[in-house]
Design an enzyme around this catalytic site. Structure first.
Site, PDB file in Angstrom:
ATOM      1  N   LYS A  92     -16.673  16.408  -0.442  1.00  0.00           N
ATOM      2  CA  LYS A  92     -16.254  15.633   0.558  1.00  0.00           C
ATOM      3  C   LYS A  92     -16.496  14.098   0.187  1.00  0.00           C
ATOM      4  O   LYS A  92     -17.580  13.621   0.108  1.00  0.00           O
ATOM      5  CB  LYS A  92     -17.070  15.959   1.705  1.00  0.00           C
ATOM      6  CG  LYS A  92     -16.638  15.325   3.240  1.00  0.00           C
ATOM      7  CD  LYS A  92     -15.245  15.998   3.621  1.00  0.00           C
ATOM      8  CE  LYS A  92     -14.824  15.172   4.863  1.00  0.00           C
ATOM      9  NZ  LYS A  92     -13.723  14.361   4.228  1.00  0.00           N
ATOM     10  N   GLN A 113     -22.121   9.232  -2.233  1.00  0.00           N
ATOM     11  CA  GLN A 113     -21.743  10.252  -1.093  1.00  0.00           C
ATOM     12  C   GLN A 113     -22.576  11.283  -1.279  1.00  0.00           C
ATOM     13  O   GLN A 113     -22.441  12.056   0.030  1.00  0.00           O
ATOM     14  CB  GLN A 113     -20.257  10.610  -1.593  1.00  0.00           C
ATOM     15  CG  GLN A 113     -19.457  10.920  -0.263  1.00  0.00           C
ATOM     16  CD  GLN A 113     -18.915   9.970   0.567  1.00  0.00           C
ATOM     17  OE1 GLN A 113     -18.616   8.881   0.341  1.00  0.00           O
ATOM     18  NE2 GLN A 113     -19.260  10.233   2.143  1.00  0.00           N
ATOM     19  N   LYS A 116     -25.736  10.791   0.732  1.00  0.00           N
ATOM     20  CA  LYS A 116     -25.220  10.625   2.191  1.00  0.00           C
ATOM     21  C   LYS A 116     -24.901  11.645   2.944  1.00  0.00           C
ATOM     22  O   LYS A 116     -25.228  12.084   4.211  1.00  0.00           O
ATOM     23  CB  LYS A 116     -24.050   9.309   2.075  1.00  0.00           C
ATOM     24  CG  LYS A 116     -23.608   9.181   3.476  1.00  0.00           C
ATOM     25  CD  LYS A 116     -22.126   8.468   3.490  1.00  0.00           C
ATOM     26  CE  LYS A 116     -22.092   7.313   2.267  1.00  0.00           C
ATOM     27  NZ  LYS A 116     -20.793   6.446   2.848  1.00  0.00           N
ATOM     28  N   LYS A 128     -15.482  11.657  -4.488  1.00  0.00           N
ATOM     29  CA  LYS A 128     -14.663  10.567  -4.067  1.00  0.00           C
ATOM     30  C   LYS A 128     -13.683  10.326  -5.000  1.00  0.00           C
ATOM     31  O   LYS A 128     -13.493  10.926  -6.025  1.00  0.00           O
ATOM     32  CB  LYS A 128     -15.674   9.209  -4.303  1.00  0.00           C
ATOM     33  CG  LYS A 128     -15.163   7.844  -3.845  1.00  0.00           C
ATOM     34  CD  LYS A 128     -15.849   7.913  -2.277  1.00  0.00           C
ATOM     35  CE  LYS A 128     -15.463   6.608  -1.454  1.00  0.00           C
ATOM     36  NZ  LYS A 128     -16.185   6.489  -0.164  1.00  0.00           N
ATOM     37  N   GLY A 167     -10.327   8.844   4.168  1.00  0.00           N
ATOM     38  CA  GLY A 167      -9.959   7.506   3.962  1.00  0.00           C
ATOM     39  C   GLY A 167     -11.169   6.592   3.345  1.00  0.00           C
ATOM     40  O   GLY A 167     -12.321   7.158   3.424  1.00  0.00           O
ATOM     41  N   ASP A 168     -10.936   5.527   2.796  1.00  0.00           N
ATOM     42  CA  ASP A 168     -11.771   4.379   2.639  1.00  0.00           C
ATOM     43  C   ASP A 168     -10.883   3.265   2.371  1.00  0.00           C
ATOM     44  O   ASP A 168      -9.944   3.223   3.064  1.00  0.00           O
ATOM     45  CB  ASP A 168     -12.522   4.907   1.081  1.00  0.00           C
ATOM     46  CG  ASP A 168     -13.694   4.112   0.601  1.00  0.00           C
ATOM     47  OD1 ASP A 168     -14.770   4.426   1.286  1.00  0.00           O
ATOM     48  OD2 ASP A 168     -13.639   3.147   0.064  1.00  0.00           O
ATOM     49  N   THR A 211     -18.081   5.513  11.591  1.00  0.00           N
ATOM     50  CA  THR A 211     -18.884   4.640  10.986  1.00  0.00           C
ATOM     51  C   THR A 211     -19.664   3.492  11.708  1.00  0.00           C
ATOM     52  O   THR A 211     -20.820   3.383  11.514  1.00  0.00           O
ATOM     53  CB  THR A 211     -18.133   4.215   9.551  1.00  0.00           C
ATOM     54  OG1 THR A 211     -17.268   5.288   9.183  1.00  0.00           O
ATOM     55  CG2 THR A 211     -19.101   3.678   8.762  1.00  0.00           C
ATOM     56  N   ASN A 242     -12.149  -1.236   9.795  1.00  0.00           N
ATOM     57  CA  ASN A 242     -12.932  -0.313  10.550  1.00  0.00           C
ATOM     58  C   ASN A 242     -14.385  -0.281  10.807  1.00  0.00           C
ATOM     59  O   ASN A 242     -14.574  -0.172  12.175  1.00  0.00           O
ATOM     60  CB  ASN A 242     -12.377   1.122  10.180  1.00  0.00           C
ATOM     61  CG  ASN A 242     -11.198   1.948  10.860  1.00  0.00           C
ATOM     62  OD1 ASN A 242     -10.578   1.242  11.791  1.00  0.00           O
ATOM     63  ND2 ASN A 242     -10.977   3.009  10.332  1.00  0.00           N
ATOM     64  N   SER A 381     -16.400  13.260   9.933  1.00  0.00           N
ATOM     65  CA  SER A 381     -15.526  14.058   9.456  1.00  0.00           C
ATOM     66  C   SER A 381     -15.979  15.284   9.213  1.00  0.00           C
ATOM     67  O   SER A 381     -15.104  16.397   9.194  1.00  0.00           O
ATOM     68  CB  SER A 381     -15.173  13.307   7.943  1.00  0.00           C
ATOM     69  OG  SER A 381     -14.427  12.261   7.564  1.00  0.00           O
TER      70      SER A 381
HETATM   71  O1  2IT Z   1     -17.944   6.181   2.298  1.00  0.00           O
HETATM   72  C1  2IT Z   1     -17.672   7.014   3.088  1.00  0.00           C
HETATM   73  O2  2IT Z   1     -18.675   7.810   3.523  1.00  0.00           O
HETATM   74  C2  2IT Z   1     -16.511   7.272   3.594  1.00  0.00           C
HETATM   75  N1  2IT Z   1     -15.270   6.582   3.011  1.00  0.00           N
HETATM   76  C3  2IT Z   1     -15.900   8.398   4.429  1.00  0.00           C
HETATM   77  C4  2IT Z   1     -15.828   9.628   3.754  1.00  0.00           C
HETATM   78  C5  2IT Z   1     -15.211  10.996   4.586  1.00  0.00           C
HETATM   79  O3  2IT Z   1     -15.037  12.036   4.133  1.00  0.00           O
HETATM   80  O4  2IT Z   1     -15.102  10.821   5.737  1.00  0.00           O
END
Ligand code: 2IT
Length: 449
Positions: A92, A113, A116, A128, A167-168, A211, A242, A381
């Site tokens: 994810k 990630q 996290k 990612k 997204g990112d 976020t 965002n 998410s």
């Molecule tokens: O850096 C991050 O945590 C994100 N870009 C969101 C990743 C997600 O799967 O919502």
């Protein structure tokens, strides 16, 4: 085995293996620097070669993305998906579409990630992806053709139980929509294989805000733990995407005063602080008209735009980097300290350089690493995936309650892990240790795969 020597040798091994991947090394070093006492107490992690295994993505997919622009010219970009670790759940993580994207950047982001996602308390592995395609300056139809071409390859490798992109930078609801559309066309399957969808066709309410709101909740928790609150605190922010905009919104709602923020061209100093009217103007300026912050400086009394200048010299109680990696340098941290700043709460991924972090810690400021304080985005998410599985929609209030609870858990888990391993109050150590242990234990349970 001495865990300090082992950790140093290990970092050497990582650097030698991929000598050009500098940001990735930085991310690994930051995590491993916190793990010495953990390795010392749990020699099994060394015996099982967990570090050697955890830095190696389970799989990396690199592919050609050909597309045609509006004039019929052909372009070729490179697509990536780094499927990093699936010990806790399906891969994810977001997709970054920006000309700076390469394997080094995506490995750093994917590695972050993993920890996290572990911190969110949800069943999420880490990954990612992205492309060196820049969405800036492209028409909607060009972006659509690119996204469709991107998915023509990627659809083989993702899926609801396998890998769920979001997204990112450069990848928002528009890009997710085009990618989801093509995925559905090719698979003939309407499933939650992406998050960050629009709420009218499967997205979660509050995902765009998550976020930024999460960062504000985390800061609130850090201050509460010190017997303090956000009330009346002056705040500065960097990015106005965002994350930055919704951090400003929630900080303001929680009683803080946002006096500085910035974009690519420069920064705004607004001594009166942002309010609901100014935020509405800013959202329209940034999200709809994609204009420059200069307009804000011209419109609101007492505020002014400082061309080419970063935000960090504006005196504040709290600083929130919310743009991109390595945006807050040693000299910026020095300026913050000199101005009496009490805390730095990261909204973007790895925004502070290692030298800046050292300085922030020496100056005894509060410091939260992005993998803890910006985890609200991926957490919502995760909640979007839950809603899709149940085929229900939760209200904003329901999602917000979950988000607040998750940010509080992350905060508590960081503090408890840091204290348990002799580094009380060190959020960076706590985040790395808690994130790591959960993944490491799951990897041991699942054997050598
Ligand atoms: O850096 C991050 O945590 C994100 N870009 C969101 C990743 C997600 O799967 O919502």
């Amino acid at each position: 085995m001495d865990s300090k020597t082992y950790a140093a040798d290990f970092l050497d091994y990582v650097a030698k293996k991929d000598p050009a991947q500098k940001v990735f090394h930085q991310a690994v070093k930051e995590v491993v620097s916190s793990l010495t006492p953990v390795l010392q107490q749990h020699l099994l992690y060394i015996k099982e070669r967990i570090l050697e295994r955890i830095v190696e993505p389970e799989r990396t997919i690199i592919f050609r993305v050909p597309w045609q622009d509006d004039k019929g010219e052909i372009h070729v970009n490179r697509g990536f998906r780094v499927q990093y670790n699936s010990a806790l759940g399906p891969y994810k993580g977001g997709m970054r579409f920006h000309n700076t994207v390469n394997q080094d950047v995506l490995k750093f982001l994917g590695f972050e990630q993993v920890f996290k996602n572990s911190l969110t308390t949800l069943p999420l592995g880490g990954g990612k992806g992205g492309s060196d395609f820049d969405t800036r300056g492209k028409s909607d139809s060009e972006v659509m053709r690119f996204c469709h071409s991107f998915i023509n390859e990627l659809y083989h490798h993702i899926g609801y139980h396998t890998d769920i992109p979001a997204g990112d930078l450069g990848c928002g609801a528009r890009e997710i929509g085009y990618m989801f559309g093509q995925y559905k066309k090719l698979t003939n399957d309407f499933t939650g294989a992406f998050t960050g969808k629009k709420p009218n066709w499967g997205g979660s309410l509050l995902r765009p805000e998550a976020t930024g709101y999460g960062v504000a909740y985390f800061a609130q928790n850090m201050l509460k733990n010190k017997g303090d609150s956000l009330e009346g605190k002056t705040c500065i922010i960097s990015g106005t995407g965002n994350v930055g905009i919704y951090a400003m919104e929630k900080l303001t709602l929680l009683g803080a005063k946002v006096v500085g923020f910035m974009d690519y061209d420069g920064s705004v100093y607004d001594p009166d602080g942002i309010d609901a009217e100014k935020l509405a103007f800013l959202k329209d300026l940034v999200f709809v008209r994609r204009g420059s912050l200069k307009e804000y400086g011209e419109k609101f009394k007492h505020s002014h735009f400082r061309s080419g200048k970063k935000t960090w010299d504006i005196p504040c109680d709290l600083a929130f980097p919310t743009a991109c990696e390595n945006e807050l340098l040693e000299e910026d941290a020095k300026t913050l300290a000199l101005n009496g700043c009490k805390g730095v709460c990261e909204g973007s991924n790895m925004p502070c350089t290692p030298q800046a972090i050292d300085l922030i810690k020496e100056a005894k400021m509060l410091y939260s690493p992005g993998k803890a304080s910006n985890a609200g985005g991926v957490a919502v998410s995760g909640l979007e995936m839950t809603q899709n599985s149940m085929r229900v929609y939760w209200t904003r209030e329901e999602v917000d309650q979950y988000l607040q609870r998750i940010m509080t858990s992350i905060h508590t888990n960081c503090l408890e892990a840091a204290a348990q391993y002799g580094m009380p109050g060190d959020y960076m150590a706590g985040a790395n240790i808690f994130g790591f242990k959960k993944v490491a234990d799951a990897m041991i349970d699942q054997g050598l795969v």
